[in-house]
Scaffold this motif. Structure first.
Motif, PDB file in Angstrom:
ATOM      1  N   GLY A 142     -14.172 -12.606  23.059  1.00  0.00           N
ATOM      2  CA  GLY A 142     -14.424 -11.717  21.922  1.00  0.00           C
ATOM      3  C   GLY A 142     -15.650 -10.832  22.116  1.00  0.00           C
ATOM      4  O   GLY A 142     -15.684  -9.695  21.631  1.00  0.00           O
ATOM      5  N   THR A 143     -16.636 -11.353  22.820  1.00  0.00           N
ATOM      6  CA  THR A 143     -17.857 -10.584  23.069  1.00  0.00           C
ATOM      7  C   THR A 143     -17.547  -9.390  23.971  1.00  0.00           C
ATOM      8  O   THR A 143     -18.010  -8.271  23.723  1.00  0.00           O
ATOM      9  N   THR A 197     -23.764 -13.327  10.887  1.00  0.00           N
ATOM     10  CA  THR A 197     -22.586 -13.403  11.754  1.00  0.00           C
ATOM     11  C   THR A 197     -23.016 -14.001  13.076  1.00  0.00           C
ATOM     12  O   THR A 197     -24.192 -14.319  13.272  1.00  0.00           O
ATOM     13  N   ASP A 202     -14.864  -6.713  13.543  1.00  0.00           N
ATOM     14  CA  ASP A 202     -14.962  -7.983  14.261  1.00  0.00           C
ATOM     15  C   ASP A 202     -14.044  -8.951  13.526  1.00  0.00           C
ATOM     16  O   ASP A 202     -14.368  -9.442  12.447  1.00  0.00           O
ATOM     17  N   ALA A 221     -12.920 -11.873  14.653  1.00  0.00           N
ATOM     18  CA  ALA A 221     -12.948 -13.197  15.283  1.00  0.00           C
ATOM     19  C   ALA A 221     -12.520 -14.293  14.307  1.00  0.00           C
ATOM     20  O   ALA A 221     -11.938 -15.302  14.705  1.00  0.00           O
ATOM     21  N   HIS A 222     -12.808 -14.080  13.002  1.00  0.00           N
ATOM     22  CA  HIS A 222     -12.442 -15.086  11.999  1.00  0.00           C
ATOM     23  C   HIS A 222     -11.084 -14.794  11.355  1.00  0.00           C
ATOM     24  O   HIS A 222     -10.629 -15.588  10.551  1.00  0.00           O
ATOM     25  N   SER A 258     -11.278 -12.896  18.873  1.00  0.00           N
ATOM     26  CA  SER A 258     -11.716 -13.899  19.837  1.00  0.00           C
ATOM     27  C   SER A 258     -10.762 -15.082  19.785  1.00  0.00           C
ATOM     28  O   SER A 258     -10.303 -15.467  18.714  1.00  0.00           O
ATOM     29  N   LYS A 267     -11.468 -21.083  17.188  1.00  0.00           N
ATOM     30  CA  LYS A 267     -10.918 -20.040  16.321  1.00  0.00           C
ATOM     31  C   LYS A 267      -9.495 -20.404  15.867  1.00  0.00           C
ATOM     32  O   LYS A 267      -8.907 -21.339  16.387  1.00  0.00           O
ATOM     33  N   TYR A 303     -24.224 -18.560   9.215  1.00  0.00           N
ATOM     34  CA  TYR A 303     -24.877 -18.585  10.512  1.00  0.00           C
ATOM     35  C   TYR A 303     -26.382 -18.560  10.289  1.00  0.00           C
ATOM     36  O   TYR A 303     -26.831 -18.063   9.251  1.00  0.00           O
TER      37      TYR A 303
HETATM   38  C1  PLP Z   1     -16.533 -16.256  18.103  1.00  0.00           C
HETATM   39  C2  PLP Z   1     -17.107 -15.020  17.584  1.00  0.00           C
HETATM   40  C3  PLP Z   1     -17.422 -13.933  18.423  1.00  0.00           C
HETATM   41  C4  PLP Z   1     -17.448 -14.003  19.913  1.00  0.00           C
HETATM   42  O1  PLP Z   1     -16.306 -14.378  20.524  1.00  0.00           O
HETATM   43  P1  PLP Z   1     -16.333 -15.073  21.975  1.00  0.00           P
HETATM   44  O2  PLP Z   1     -14.874 -15.116  22.310  1.00  0.00           O
HETATM   45  O3  PLP Z   1     -16.921 -16.425  21.828  1.00  0.00           O
HETATM   46  O4  PLP Z   1     -17.083 -14.199  22.891  1.00  0.00           O
HETATM   47  C5  PLP Z   1     -17.879 -12.763  17.830  1.00  0.00           C
HETATM   48  N1  PLP Z   1     -18.020 -12.650  16.504  1.00  0.00           N
HETATM   49  C6  PLP Z   1     -17.739 -13.666  15.679  1.00  0.00           C
HETATM   50  C7  PLP Z   1     -17.905 -13.489  14.211  1.00  0.00           C
HETATM   51  C8  PLP Z   1     -17.291 -14.897  16.183  1.00  0.00           C
HETATM   52  O5  PLP Z   1     -17.042 -15.900  15.342  1.00  0.00           O
END
Ligand code: PLP
Length: 380
Positions: A56-57, A81, A154, A156-157, A178, A183, A321
């Protein structure tokens, strides 16, 4: 070690078989299975382009790079975050500018504070749908249009989350997901970038693999003998092993998110009666992926004692966080100049309780009983 861990994967024989098949196919890196994963994810989102990447990064980094974000630019983003959000901006030479969250109840970025922080250097807004609960995208889109800013989501969630009938990931210019182990969809490490913009997609595809015009896969198939390098790229490729797991996990996503929703509903019923803690996102009109379950402790409760008490009873908890602007590294960058009053207040009191699809209702009863016990002891 834990009686109830913070999260657990939802892997079974299907993921094992998928990986097994890739190993036996003889092609491990990015190939046919990745293409299929990208197509299926694009279909799922209802979006034109999906590019699978390492994590995700990397997805966030490529998103910023594809918009030519760099030195002299500012990107407005949340502080409440994961640090990767701000890091992905700072990698490019641009500055992250933190905006506060909306309230104690809505932990997403505040449109009012976003607008307050817009200036001539601002190039984009990076939003994060906290816990899978969509940000106020109507207002954020208005701001973006008014000041001609890009929106990076973003997500990721938020795989499976929806806002006004549209999937999170289709609400801005570019979206990043991500597939880290904890996740809603997990491949170990992994991620994707999604966009409807042809130019952006083309650039991201190039930058994912060193800016090269052909891939190993094309050359192995006899589609090309050589290549040119037309961008400064990276090695942010995913491999077919992870993409194969991703295909299985995508199939399970809807069912798993439903299970999460049921568990959250039960948590809410059980915790609603208790004093000294509240549950954010009490008033959600959109569809959430229910990625995590945060609760907010009263100011008079000592959070470490609370978490320690649960730990002794075998319950793992976490904090989502510690705010980014309070980390030593970012304090040094900004010379301690940041005040985000709601973020700071809330971040001191948040505790994330266990949540994963295969949790049992008894687990929730047990956790709520232990919390009740802790809170009762406070009263005597
Ligand atoms: C997990 C996460 C990321 C990063 O993802 P990775 O796959 O671990 O690099 C970025 N933003 C949020 C909010 C996340 O929870």
């Amino acid at each position: 070690m834990w009686k109830i861990p913070l999260f657990e994967t939802s892997f079974d024989k299907m993921e094992i078989e998928a990986v097994h098949n890739v190993i036996y196919s003889g092609w491990l890196t990015m190939g046919d299975i990745t293409k299929e994963f990208e197509n299926r994810f694009a279909e799922f989102l209802g979006i034109k382009h999906v590019i699978a990447v390492t994590n995700g990064t990397a997805a966030l980094h490529l998103a910023n790079k594809s918009l030519n974000i760099g030195k002299g630019d500012e990107i407005i983003c949340p502080s409440l975050t994961f640090v990767a959000g701000a890091n992905s901006i700072y990698y490019t030479g641009a500055m992250p500018v933190f905006a506060d969250i909306e309230s104690q109840d809505n932990l997403c970025i505040s449109p009012t504070d976003i607008e307050r922080k817009v200036n001539y250097r601002t190039k984009a807004i990076q939003v994060m749908h906290y816990g899978g609960y969509p940000c106020d995208m109507d207002k954020i889109n208005d701001i973006a249009q008014k000041y001609k800013l890009y929106i990076i989501e973003d997500c990721a969630h938020a795989p499976g989350s929806e806002y006004n009938g549209k999937k999170c990931g289709t609400l801005g210019d570019i979206a990043c997901f991500s597939f880290f182990s904890n996740k809603n969809m997990a491949t170990g490490e992994g991620g994707i970038v999604a966009t409807n913009n042809d130019e952006i997609a083309k650039k991201i595809r190039l930058m994912r693999s060193h800016g090269m015009t052909t891939l190993t896969w094309d050359r192995a198939r006899g589609h090309a003998f050589s290549y040119d390098v037309v961008e400064l790229g990276f090695n942010y490729r995913i491999d077919d092993l992870r993409s194969a797991i991703g295909l299985v996990q995508l199939n399970k996503l809807q069912t798993n998110n439903k299970k999460r929703e049921q568990l959250v509903k039960l948590y809410r019923i059980k915790l609603d009666e208790l004093n000294y803690c509240t549950i954010p996102f009490s008033n959600v009109l959109s569809i959430s992926s229910y990625h995590i379950f945060p609760i907010l402790l009263d100011r008079k409760i000592n959070r470490s004692e609370f978490m320690e008490y649960l730990k002794k009873r075998g319950i793992q908890t976490s904090i989502h966080y510690p705010p980014i602007h309070k980390f030593d590294y970012y304090c040094r960058i900004f010379k301690n100049n940041y005040i985000l009053s709601i973020t700071e207040d809330v971040a001191k009191r948040l505790v994330t309780l266990p949540l994963y699809p295969n949790m049992k209702t008894e687990d929730i009863y047990y956790i709520c009983e232990v919390i009740n016990e802790f809170l009762k002891n406070l009263e005597v």
